[in-house]
Design a protein around this motif. Structure first.
Motif, PDB file in Angstrom:
ATOM      1  N   THR A  69       0.792  -1.228  -0.116  1.00 31.86           N
ATOM      2  CA  THR A  69       0.297  -0.105   0.004  1.00 31.86           C
ATOM      3  C   THR A  69       0.864   1.159   0.094  1.00 31.86           C
ATOM      4  O   THR A  69       1.746   1.315   0.583  1.00 31.86           O
ATOM      5  N   LEU A  70       0.626   2.202  -0.847  1.00 32.66           N
ATOM      6  CA  LEU A  70       1.371   3.431  -1.055  1.00 32.66           C
ATOM      7  C   LEU A  70       1.115   4.182  -0.015  1.00 32.66           C
ATOM      8  O   LEU A  70       2.275   5.024   0.735  1.00 32.66           O
ATOM      9  N   SER A  71      -0.049   4.546   0.806  1.00 30.06           N
ATOM     10  CA  SER A  71      -0.303   5.064   1.712  1.00 30.06           C
ATOM     11  C   SER A  71       0.226   4.886   3.127  1.00 30.06           C
ATOM     12  O   SER A  71       0.465   5.796   3.972  1.00 30.06           O
ATOM     13  N   LEU A 297       3.922  15.443   0.148  1.00 36.39           N
ATOM     14  CA  LEU A 297       5.181  15.891   1.012  1.00 36.39           C
ATOM     15  C   LEU A 297       4.996  16.065   2.472  1.00 36.39           C
ATOM     16  O   LEU A 297       5.764  15.865   3.077  1.00 36.39           O
ATOM     17  N   VAL A 298       3.794  16.605   2.638  1.00 33.35           N
ATOM     18  CA  VAL A 298       3.499  16.755   3.988  1.00 33.35           C
ATOM     19  C   VAL A 298       3.256  15.304   4.883  1.00 33.35           C
ATOM     20  O   VAL A 298       3.819  15.225   5.823  1.00 33.35           O
ATOM     21  N   SER A 299       2.501  14.658   4.147  1.00 36.59           N
ATOM     22  CA  SER A 299       2.290  13.303   4.768  1.00 36.59           C
ATOM     23  C   SER A 299       2.020  12.480   3.600  1.00 36.59           C
ATOM     24  O   SER A 299       0.809  12.609   2.635  1.00 36.59           O
ATOM     25  N   PRO A 300       2.642  11.511   3.519  1.00 37.50           N
ATOM     26  CA  PRO A 300       2.330  10.356   2.275  1.00 37.50           C
ATOM     27  C   PRO A 300       0.889   9.620   2.493  1.00 37.50           C
ATOM     28  O   PRO A 300       0.466   9.003   1.696  1.00 37.50           O
ATOM     29  N   GLN A 301       0.322   9.713   3.672  1.00 35.30           N
ATOM     30  CA  GLN A 301      -0.867   8.936   3.941  1.00 35.30           C
ATOM     31  C   GLN A 301      -1.893   9.593   3.239  1.00 35.30           C
ATOM     32  O   GLN A 301      -3.120   8.916   3.142  1.00 35.30           O
ATOM     33  N   HIS A 307      -5.527   2.583   2.112  1.00 36.38           N
ATOM     34  CA  HIS A 307      -5.715   1.236   2.850  1.00 36.38           C
ATOM     35  C   HIS A 307      -4.569   1.188   3.860  1.00 36.38           C
ATOM     36  O   HIS A 307      -4.769   0.834   5.130  1.00 36.38           O
ATOM     37  N   GLY A 308      -3.371   1.416   3.606  1.00 40.37           N
ATOM     38  CA  GLY A 308      -2.128   1.485   4.583  1.00 40.37           C
ATOM     39  C   GLY A 308      -2.257   2.416   5.664  1.00 40.37           C
ATOM     40  O   GLY A 308      -2.251   2.158   6.799  1.00 40.37           O
ATOM     41  N   ALA A 309      -2.787   3.641   5.266  1.00 42.19           N
ATOM     42  CA  ALA A 309      -2.814   4.675   6.280  1.00 42.19           C
ATOM     43  C   ALA A 309      -3.907   4.316   7.329  1.00 42.19           C
ATOM     44  O   ALA A 309      -3.901   4.801   8.484  1.00 42.19           O
ATOM     45  N   LEU A 310      -5.095   3.671   6.879  1.00 43.63           N
ATOM     46  CA  LEU A 310      -6.249   3.143   7.646  1.00 43.63           C
ATOM     47  C   LEU A 310      -5.696   2.166   9.106  1.00 43.63           C
ATOM     48  O   LEU A 310      -5.790   2.360  10.007  1.00 43.63           O
ATOM     49  N   HIS A 311      -4.844   1.117   8.345  1.00 46.21           N
ATOM     50  CA  HIS A 311      -4.437   0.412   9.427  1.00 46.21           C
ATOM     51  C   HIS A 311      -3.260   1.113  10.094  1.00 46.21           C
ATOM     52  O   HIS A 311      -3.234   0.660  11.635  1.00 46.21           O
ATOM     53  N   GLY A 341     -10.454  16.164 -11.776  1.00 47.91           N
ATOM     54  CA  GLY A 341     -10.649  15.293 -13.096  1.00 47.91           C
ATOM     55  C   GLY A 341     -10.067  13.938 -12.993  1.00 47.91           C
ATOM     56  O   GLY A 341     -10.243  13.008 -13.662  1.00 47.91           O
ATOM     57  N   PHE A 342      -9.313  13.616 -11.908  1.00 44.52           N
ATOM     58  CA  PHE A 342      -9.110  12.173 -11.624  1.00 44.52           C
ATOM     59  C   PHE A 342     -10.147  11.449 -11.334  1.00 44.52           C
ATOM     60  O   PHE A 342     -11.089  11.676 -10.565  1.00 44.52           O
ATOM     61  N   ARG A 343     -10.103  10.059 -11.909  1.00 45.08           N
ATOM     62  CA  ARG A 343     -11.076   9.243 -11.707  1.00 45.08           C
ATOM     63  C   ARG A 343     -10.955   8.367 -10.556  1.00 45.08           C
ATOM     64  O   ARG A 343      -9.834   7.788 -10.313  1.00 45.08           O
ATOM     65  N   GLY A 344     -12.213   8.291 -10.000  1.00 42.54           N
ATOM     66  CA  GLY A 344     -12.208   7.247  -8.700  1.00 42.54           C
ATOM     67  C   GLY A 344     -13.275   7.694  -7.849  1.00 42.54           C
ATOM     68  O   GLY A 344     -14.088   8.638  -8.382  1.00 42.54           O
ATOM     69  N   GLY A 345     -13.603   6.982  -6.733  1.00 41.33           N
ATOM     70  CA  GLY A 345     -14.418   7.561  -6.018  1.00 41.33           C
ATOM     71  C   GLY A 345     -14.030   7.663  -4.503  1.00 41.33           C
ATOM     72  O   GLY A 345     -12.687   7.875  -4.056  1.00 41.33           O
ATOM     73  N   LEU A 346     -15.078   8.104  -3.748  1.00 41.15           N
ATOM     74  CA  LEU A 346     -14.617   8.408  -2.027  1.00 41.15           C
ATOM     75  C   LEU A 346     -15.072   7.230  -1.256  1.00 41.15           C
ATOM     76  O   LEU A 346     -14.864   7.434   0.000  1.00 41.15           O
ATOM     77  N   PHE A 347     -15.215   5.851  -2.031  1.00 38.16           N
ATOM     78  CA  PHE A 347     -15.614   4.854  -0.889  1.00 38.16           C
ATOM     79  C   PHE A 347     -14.494   4.719   0.292  1.00 38.16           C
ATOM     80  O   PHE A 347     -14.938   4.889   1.321  1.00 38.16           O
ATOM     81  N   PHE A 348     -13.257   4.368  -0.324  1.00 38.62           N
ATOM     82  CA  PHE A 348     -12.342   3.917   0.823  1.00 38.62           C
ATOM     83  C   PHE A 348     -12.029   5.260   1.484  1.00 38.62           C
ATOM     84  O   PHE A 348     -11.541   5.277   2.630  1.00 38.62           O
ATOM     85  N   ALA A 349     -11.563   6.459   0.790  1.00 41.59           N
ATOM     86  CA  ALA A 349     -11.155   7.696   1.270  1.00 41.59           C
ATOM     87  C   ALA A 349     -12.226   7.872   2.372  1.00 41.59           C
ATOM     88  O   ALA A 349     -11.842   8.524   3.513  1.00 41.59           O
ATOM     89  N   SER A 350     -13.564   7.575   2.294  1.00 39.53           N
ATOM     90  CA  SER A 350     -14.713   8.285   3.261  1.00 39.53           C
ATOM     91  C   SER A 350     -14.380   7.132   4.263  1.00 39.53           C
ATOM     92  O   SER A 350     -14.585   7.589   5.857  1.00 39.53           O
ATOM     93  N   LEU A 351     -13.914   5.800   4.326  1.00 38.37           N
ATOM     94  CA  LEU A 351     -13.569   5.024   5.293  1.00 38.37           C
ATOM     95  C   LEU A 351     -12.386   5.520   6.301  1.00 38.37           C
ATOM     96  O   LEU A 351     -12.594   5.528   7.465  1.00 38.37           O
ATOM     97  N   PHE A 352     -11.412   5.907   5.398  1.00 43.67           N
ATOM     98  CA  PHE A 352     -10.077   6.409   6.313  1.00 43.67           C
ATOM     99  C   PHE A 352     -10.571   7.631   6.997  1.00 43.67           C
ATOM    100  O   PHE A 352     -10.302   7.816   8.261  1.00 43.67           O
ATOM    101  N   MET A 353     -11.365   8.700   6.552  1.00 40.73           N
ATOM    102  CA  MET A 353     -11.560  10.025   6.940  1.00 40.73           C
ATOM    103  C   MET A 353     -12.624   9.618   8.208  1.00 40.73           C
ATOM    104  O   MET A 353     -12.416  10.470   9.061  1.00 40.73           O
ATOM    105  N   GLY A 354     -13.434   8.716   7.932  1.00 38.36           N
ATOM    106  CA  GLY A 354     -14.506   8.479   9.063  1.00 38.36           C
ATOM    107  C   GLY A 354     -13.870   7.754  10.275  1.00 38.36           C
ATOM    108  O   GLY A 354     -14.299   8.344  11.072  1.00 38.36           O
ATOM    109  N   ALA A 355     -12.701   6.909  10.036  1.00 35.51           N
ATOM    110  CA  ALA A 355     -12.088   6.669  11.107  1.00 35.51           C
ATOM    111  C   ALA A 355     -11.306   7.618  11.900  1.00 35.51           C
ATOM    112  O   ALA A 355     -11.190   7.517  13.088  1.00 35.51           O
ATOM    113  N   LEU A 356     -10.528   8.315  11.293  1.00 32.92           N
ATOM    114  CA  LEU A 356     -10.140   9.804  11.809  1.00 32.92           C
ATOM    115  C   LEU A 356     -11.060  10.592  12.579  1.00 32.92           C
ATOM    116  O   LEU A 356     -10.786  10.931  13.918  1.00 32.92           O
ATOM    117  N   ILE A 357     -12.206  10.758  12.095  1.00 35.44           N
ATOM    118  CA  ILE A 357     -13.271  11.582  12.946  1.00 35.44           C
ATOM    119  C   ILE A 357     -13.592  10.640  13.941  1.00 35.44           C
ATOM    120  O   ILE A 357     -13.828  11.357  15.058  1.00 35.44           O
TER     121      ILE A 357
END
Length: 594
Positions: A69-71, A297-301, A307-311, A341-357
């Motif tokens: 995982t990159l993040s 550059l501030v945070s690679p997460q 996925h990796g950032a959530l773990h 214009g980047f293609r993708g969704g907020l499914f996993f991003a919302s999971l990660f952000m929700g865990a932070l909240i």
């Protein structure tokens, strides 16, 4: 040596059509055929998810030198900035080529099922999936779930179209494709099944449940045979849930609803700002990639799906300020990525952000008197609630929490939170992220519930072209000679240049108590509905509304508002009958009555 009997091309074509007809008959005969087809769709979905994941991870290794995982990596250096920029340049080139070759907008599975009866272009789905792989692979802050569901649903739709499935069955296959994709991505069959039911099919029926679950189970099994997928959290258990423990969960649900609405509006604001700017579409991903690279550059997460950032953050001890900063960085990076214009969704991003909240909220849990739940559990509650706000599907997110944690007491808290979140979002905002984007485009749909048949049932398809017409300047006596009492109920009157003038009801002519004679007496005072007309493009609901407002039994259909020439006639009784027939057809499809 025996020679094979010669078959002419026409004979081979006939045999192929016969086999296809027999297969269609098998699929239409009952539920078993659809279950078999759903299993095939599940195999396809599992293979496609594994392939897309492999390609994305390959780009992570090729571009950033990261395995896994990159993040979740500790990557540093100029490549963090250059990766998203390069991805933006590649996407810009794709947008430039598509602007010259493909004019129609690409649709997703929700829109396909809501408006197009499950018809989803496989070519467009492949293009969207490739764009998603490039976006995620080069570090843009988007997940792969949009690509998973798009390509799997596109393949399922293509298979259904080849087999000439009914409209309801085709929509079901699109749902099976999406269910298999999400199930394979998270190793969570129940999550995948309810994702399809809530978000792609739009309604639950006994007929749809078995095929959707079969597809999700098969896809999950296939993906696991190829590579490891899914998430597993090791968190404290919640054995003794007290009634007071639901209070902070409900409050957290309200917080997630508010923040989720702000995120959706932020993404839309960035998209609208970019659209109104002088920056051409092919250049927007480059600018977005540059900004995401700076945030990386501030945070690679903030890179990729998260996925990796959530773990890393689920069980880590972090200060409230660190969590808040990471949430702001991730939300801004996701909004910029999608808005540019980047293609993708907020499914996993919302999971990660929700865990932070949830983790941020946990710092305030001690202020709730008598709470007995470990504060770390609220990361799971926040994860599910925030995803329910952004993506929709409260039961989907509830089952996701159950399958990720395996803890029923935690799932009970999650259920309380996501139901609260869904209620607040529905009452105060009314849309999920996908349906909000449809609203901004002028569409009125709020779910994948099938409303496309209403649009397909147009006035042009229902009207009668064999109408009786006459010039408005014809005299009363001439009119009576041409249209005796009982010959027709109504006559469409036109001007000399062919434009519509109004409707004359023949019984009214003969019911006139005054004796009138002479060719110079006109029919002007008998004209009705001079301004009330239908257009061929109006749908059945619009026509029914116009009949109701005008209190008319029949209205003229004109070709357009400018020429205003009569093209046909439509009666209220026929309109309501056709509407009722289509409603009954949809009901029978949903209940399995063929």
């Amino acid at each position: 040596m025996l020679n094979k009997p010669y078959r002419s091309p026409s004979t081979s074509s006939f045999l192929d059509n016969l086999r296809l007809s027999r297969l269609q008959s098998l699929l239409r005969r009952g539920e078993l055929g659809l279950v078999v087809l759903a299993a095939i769709v599940g195999v396809i979905a599992g293979l496609l998810v594994a392939l897309v994941s492999f390609l994305s991870n390959g780009l992570h290794w090729l571009v950033f030198g990261v395995e896994g995982t990159l993040s979740g990596s500790n990557i540093t250096g100029h490549i963090v900035l250059l990766g998203p920029i390069i991805g933006g340049v590649l996407l810009g080139l794709i947008f430039f080529v598509l602007s010259k070759t493909r004019k129609k907008p690409m649709i997703d599975p929700i829109e396909a099922n809501a408006l197009h009866g499950g018809r989803l272009s496989l070519t467009d789905s492949i293009i969207v999936c490739v764009q998603n792989i490039i976006s995620n692979g080069f570090g843009a802050s988007v997940g792969l779930e949009a690509g998973y569901t798009q390509i799997a649903s596109g393949a399922a739709s293509k298979l259904g179209l080849k087999l000439k499935l009914r409209r309801g069955d085709l929509r079901l296959m699109v749902g099976c494709g999406a269910a298999g994709a999400i199930a394979a991505a998270f190793d969570a069959p129940l999550t995948g099944a309810f994702y399809a039911i809530e978000l792609i099919i739009g309604s639950y029926t006994v007929l749809s449940l078995t095929p959707v679950i079969v597809s999700a189970l098969v896809a999950s099994l296939v993906a696991n045979q190829i590579s490891e997928h899914g998430l597993v959290f090791e968190i404290a258990t919640a054995d003794n849930i007290m009634p007071v423990d639901y209070v902070p969960a409900i409050v957290l649900g309200i917080v997630c609803a508010g923040v989720g609405i702000l995120l959706m509006q932020a993404v839309s604001f960035i998209e609208e700002t970019a659209r109104k700017s002088a920056i051409a579409q092919p250049f927007r991903p480059f600018i977005g990639g540059f900004i995401v690279g700076l945030l990386g550059l501030v945070s690679p997460q903030v890179l990729s799906g998260g996925h990796g950032a959530l773990h890393l953050n689920m069980n880590a001890q972090s200060s409230i300020w660190m969590l808040l900063m990471l949430f702001l960085l991730k939300s801004f990076a996701s909004a910029i990525s999608i808005g540019s214009g980047f293609r993708g969704g907020l499914f996993f991003a919302s999971l990660f952000m929700g865990a932070l909240i949830g983790k941020i909220f946990a710092f305030g849990v001690p202020f709730f008197h008598g709470v007995s739940v470990d504060p770390g559990i609220y990361a799971v509650v926040g994860m599910s609630a925030f995803a329910a706000a952004v993506i929709g599907g409260p039961m989907t997110m509830t089952f996701l929490a159950l399958e990720l944690t395996g803890d029923f007491p935690i799932t009970a808290l999650v259920l309380a939170a996501v139901i609260t979140t869904s209620l607040v979002v529905r009452v105060s905002f009314g849309y999920s992220f996908a349906t909000w984007r449809f609203h901004l485009r002028g569409e009125s749909i709020r779910s994948a519930h099938d409303v496309g048949w209403v649009r397909d049932l147009t006035v042009g398809k229902m009207m009668r072209a064999d109408m009786r017409t006459a010039k408005v300047g014809i005299g009363l006596e001439a009119f009576r000679k041409e249209f005796p009492l009982g010959s027709t109920q109504r006559v469409i009157m036109t001007h000399d240049d062919g434009r519509y003038a109004g409707i004359v009801l023949v019984p009214e002519i003969y019911a006139d108590p005054m004796e009138r004679s002479g060719e110079n007496l006109t029919l002007e005072r008998f004209l009705r509905y001079q301004k009330d007309v239908l257009l061929p493009t109006m749908n059945v609901k619009q026509a029914a509304a116009l009949f109701d407002s005008t209190q008319s039994d029949a209205l003229v259909v004109v070709n357009d508002r400018i020429e205003n020439r009569p093209a046909g006639l439509l009666t209220e009784s026929h309109t309501l009958r056709r509407y009722s027939e289509e409603l009954d057809q949809r009901r029978r499809e949903a209940s399995g009555e063929f």
